[in-house]
Design a protein around this motif. Structure first.
Motif, PDB file in Angstrom:
ATOM      1  N   TYR A 152       2.695  -4.836   8.918  1.00 34.84           N
ATOM      2  CA  TYR A 152       3.373  -3.632   9.379  1.00 34.84           C
ATOM      3  C   TYR A 152       4.883  -3.853   9.444  1.00 34.84           C
ATOM      4  N   ARG A 153       5.633  -2.833   9.151  1.00 39.11           N
ATOM      5  CA  ARG A 153       7.096  -2.775   9.129  1.00 39.11           C
ATOM      6  C   ARG A 153       7.714  -3.457   7.918  1.00 39.11           C
ATOM      7  N   ASN A 154       6.947  -4.233   7.207  1.00 36.68           N
ATOM      8  CA  ASN A 154       7.501  -4.866   6.007  1.00 36.68           C
ATOM      9  C   ASN A 154       6.340  -5.173   5.076  1.00 36.68           C
ATOM     10  N   ALA A 155       5.588  -4.125   4.762  1.00 37.62           N
ATOM     11  CA  ALA A 155       4.306  -4.322   4.079  1.00 37.62           C
ATOM     12  C   ALA A 155       4.503  -4.696   2.611  1.00 37.62           C
ATOM     13  N   ASN A 156       3.549  -5.480   2.098  1.00 40.24           N
ATOM     14  CA  ASN A 156       3.586  -5.905   0.699  1.00 40.24           C
ATOM     15  C   ASN A 156       2.642  -5.023  -0.114  1.00 40.24           C
ATOM     16  N   VAL A 157       3.162  -4.506  -1.221  1.00 43.66           N
ATOM     17  CA  VAL A 157       2.397  -3.542  -2.007  1.00 43.66           C
ATOM     18  C   VAL A 157       1.385  -4.263  -2.905  1.00 43.66           C
ATOM     19  N   ASP A 158       0.162  -3.743  -2.909  1.00 45.35           N
ATOM     20  CA  ASP A 158      -0.871  -4.215  -3.832  1.00 45.35           C
ATOM     21  C   ASP A 158      -0.668  -3.437  -5.135  1.00 45.35           C
ATOM     22  N   LEU A 159      -0.029  -4.102  -6.091  1.00 41.35           N
ATOM     23  CA  LEU A 159       0.404  -3.385  -7.297  1.00 41.35           C
ATOM     24  C   LEU A 159      -0.770  -2.911  -8.145  1.00 41.35           C
ATOM     25  N   GLU A 160      -1.782  -3.772  -8.265  1.00 40.14           N
ATOM     26  CA  GLU A 160      -2.925  -3.422  -9.119  1.00 40.14           C
ATOM     27  C   GLU A 160      -3.633  -2.170  -8.608  1.00 40.14           C
ATOM     28  N   LEU A 161      -4.003  -2.226  -7.332  1.00 42.16           N
ATOM     29  CA  LEU A 161      -4.707  -1.092  -6.733  1.00 42.16           C
ATOM     30  C   LEU A 161      -3.827   0.165  -6.733  1.00 42.16           C
ATOM     31  N   SER A 162      -2.542  -0.025  -6.400  1.00 40.97           N
ATOM     32  CA  SER A 162      -1.640   1.132  -6.346  1.00 40.97           C
ATOM     33  C   SER A 162      -1.465   1.758  -7.727  1.00 40.97           C
ATOM     34  N   ARG A 163      -1.434   0.929  -8.743  1.00 45.13           N
ATOM     35  CA  ARG A 163      -1.270   1.463 -10.106  1.00 45.13           C
ATOM     36  C   ARG A 163      -2.428   2.408 -10.423  1.00 45.13           C
ATOM     37  N   GLU A 164      -3.623   1.918 -10.156  1.00 50.23           N
ATOM     38  CA  GLU A 164      -4.810   2.724 -10.446  1.00 50.23           C
ATOM     39  C   GLU A 164      -4.785   4.046  -9.654  1.00 50.23           C
ATOM     40  N   LEU A 165      -4.505   3.918  -8.352  1.00 53.32           N
ATOM     41  CA  LEU A 165      -4.540   5.112  -7.495  1.00 53.32           C
ATOM     42  C   LEU A 165      -3.395   6.078  -7.798  1.00 53.32           C
ATOM     43  N   CYS A 166      -2.219   5.526  -8.079  1.00 51.86           N
ATOM     44  CA  CYS A 166      -1.062   6.391  -8.376  1.00 51.86           C
ATOM     45  C   CYS A 166      -1.288   7.156  -9.675  1.00 51.86           C
ATOM     46  N   ARG A 167      -1.873   6.479 -10.644  1.00 54.03           N
ATOM     47  CA  ARG A 167      -2.085   7.166 -11.926  1.00 54.03           C
ATOM     48  C   ARG A 167      -3.104   8.292 -11.794  1.00 54.03           C
ATOM     49  N   GLU A 168      -4.060   8.081 -10.909  1.00 57.84           N
ATOM     50  CA  GLU A 168      -5.026   9.169 -10.658  1.00 57.84           C
ATOM     51  C   GLU A 168      -4.348  10.322  -9.923  1.00 57.84           C
ATOM     52  N   ALA A 169      -3.554   9.950  -8.902  1.00 56.94           N
ATOM     53  CA  ALA A 169      -2.969  10.982  -8.037  1.00 56.94           C
ATOM     54  C   ALA A 169      -1.875  11.780  -8.759  1.00 56.94           C
TER      55      ALA A 169
END
Ligand code: ADP
Ligand code: ASP
Ligand code: MG
Length: 417
Positions: A152-169
């Motif tokens: 919290y307050r300085n979170a590290n992004v999970d790029l793999e999961l975010s890529r998949e979810l962002c492309r869907e969204a």
């Protein structure tokens, strides 16, 4: 697809939101609009969080200020009845419900949960205003697709999961424009996280990377990246073109205009970053890009205030060797302090870190177990990239630096405030 990022200063009042709309209107292609909290709302939400968690003052008065500030902007933008009033009421009701409840034991978790309302409110207003002025868009809660760990307050992004979810969204089916939040994100279990103060630039860069944007534009209250902060140095000029590497160096040394984490995600995909003025959107601003040929840059001044200079001498009269250095670095890492400059001699080690912070006294105390500690609070670290002797003279003047260090491209000075 392009990413536009609008910071707090650009949406600090109704005129700012109207101006944002006029910039977005001119764009005819696919667009993701990333928005920060309005004006200084994040600071106010920090006050709210302290009132809630540490019982410093009342939460009601801070929420009242937040309601008044946003209410003023919305009433100016939507003079009649509009669905946005109900949406905002729902957000404020959520905030009030948190404030009425008991906090958990984790400050950072509570901080993210509360502070994120700044961006949720600003994007609700911006999305509604764009809609009402004819720019059809979709509001996107970025916490559902930008996924992080639980730091919290300085979170590290999970790029793999975010890529998949962002492309869907952000699939651009049925919409050309998305409006979403900077700075905030979510864990896998949908807890709210944030990416560190001033992190909206970083969000814009991350989304650009994940969605393969053709460019990112961050709209600022300055005409571009300049060779000094125009609020501090009168004679500065806009740098029209700059390499990713130079931009990383500048933000690392403390040039406030770009968040240090912004460059890497776009550099990796060679996406150009434009820094432009929201006041004069027709001006070219600065482009940060891959540069093969050497660029001639003017001297660039970066002024980092609120620094602490420490000089450590081992109590046991041993030398400053690897073992001692690794001890010092371990303590720095433990207190999450950012080292901004260091210099050693045989029996002493001097370094400069961001001063202040709640744990600073504990940090000094821990060092004192092994070292004689001399420290100078509230010094200034001046960095001059591409320095010339004339420029150094102009900036440093009669000051006698406490520490001075020069490499081929960079000169640094620690000056007593
Ligand atoms: P945002 O609205 O996106 O949060 P910031 O306030 O974080 O924008 O950054 C813009 C500010 O950065 C400017 O108002 C300016 O005072 C400051 N700044 C510091 N160094 C520079 C520089 N080298 N060039 C331009 N602006 C700078
Ligand atoms: N609103 C956040 C802050 O003030 C993020 C940002 O503006 O970039 O730190
Ligand atoms: Mg900012």
């Amino acid at each position: 697809m392009k990413v536009f990022k609008f910071g707090g200063a650009s949406v600090k009042d109704a005129a700012g939101v109207r101006n944002l709309a006029s910039i977005v209107e001119k764009e005819s292609g696919e667009l993701v609009v990333v928005v920060s909290a309005m004006g200084k709302v994040t600071n106010l939400l920090e006050t709210l969080c302290n009132a809630y968690f540490y019982k410093q003052g009342t939460t009601e008065s801070v929420i009242r200020q937040l309601r008044e500030y946003h209410g003023g902007i919305v009433r100016e933008l939507f003079p009649g009845e509009a669905p946005v009033y109900g949406q905002l009421e729902e957000l404020f009701a959520g905030l009030e419900e948190i404030a009425r409840g008991e906090s958990s034991l984790c400050y950072d978790y509570e901080y993210d949960r509360i502070v994120s309302f700044g961006e949720l409110i600003s994007t609700t207003i911006v999305s509604a205003y764009l809609q009402s002025s004819g720019v059809s868009n979709r509001f996107m809660d970025v916490r559902r697709s930008l996924k992080t760990d639980t730091s919290y307050r300085n979170a590290n992004v999970d790029l793999e999961l975010s890529r998949e979810l962002c492309r869907e969204a952000f699939d651009f089916r049925g919409t050309r424009v998305y409006v979403t939040q900077g700075f905030i994100a979510g864990t896998r279990t949908n807890q709210t996280t944030t990416l560190g103060r001033e992190g909206s630039d970083y969000t814009a860069a991350l989304l650009a990377n994940l969605l393969d944007a053709e460019s990112v534009t961050i709209w600022k209250d300055v005409p571009g990246v300049m060779n000094a902060d125009p609020k501090e140095y009168a004679g500065c000029e806009v740098i029209r073109r700059m390499s990713y590497k130079e931009a990383i160096e500048l933000s690392h040394f403390g040039a406030k205009v770009i968040h240090p984490k912004t460059i890497k995600p776009i550099q990796n995909k060679r996406i150009p970053l434009y820094v432009k003025s929201f006041l004069y959107p027709g001006e070219p601003g600065t482009v940060i890009t891959e540069v093969d040929e050497p660029l001639t840059l003017p001297p660039i001044l970066i002024n980092k205030r609120g620094q602490c200079l420490l000089t450590l001498t081992p109590r046991d009269f041993s030398f400053i060797a690897e073992e001692k250095l690794s001890r010092i670095f371990a303590v720095l890492a433990k207190y999450k302090l950012k080292l901004n400059l260091m210099q050693n001699s045989a029996i002493s080690f001097s370094f400069c870190v961001d001063g202040g912070g709640a744990l600073f006294d504990a940090f000094i105390k821990e060092l004192q177990e092994e070292f004689e500690v001399l420290y100078n609070r509230d010094v200034r670290l001046i960095t001059i990239r591409h320095y010339t002797e004339a420029f150094v003279r102009e900036i440093i003047g009669e000051n006698v630096p406490l520490v001075e260090q020069r490499s081929r491209l960079t000169a640094q000075f620690i000056i007593q405030n």
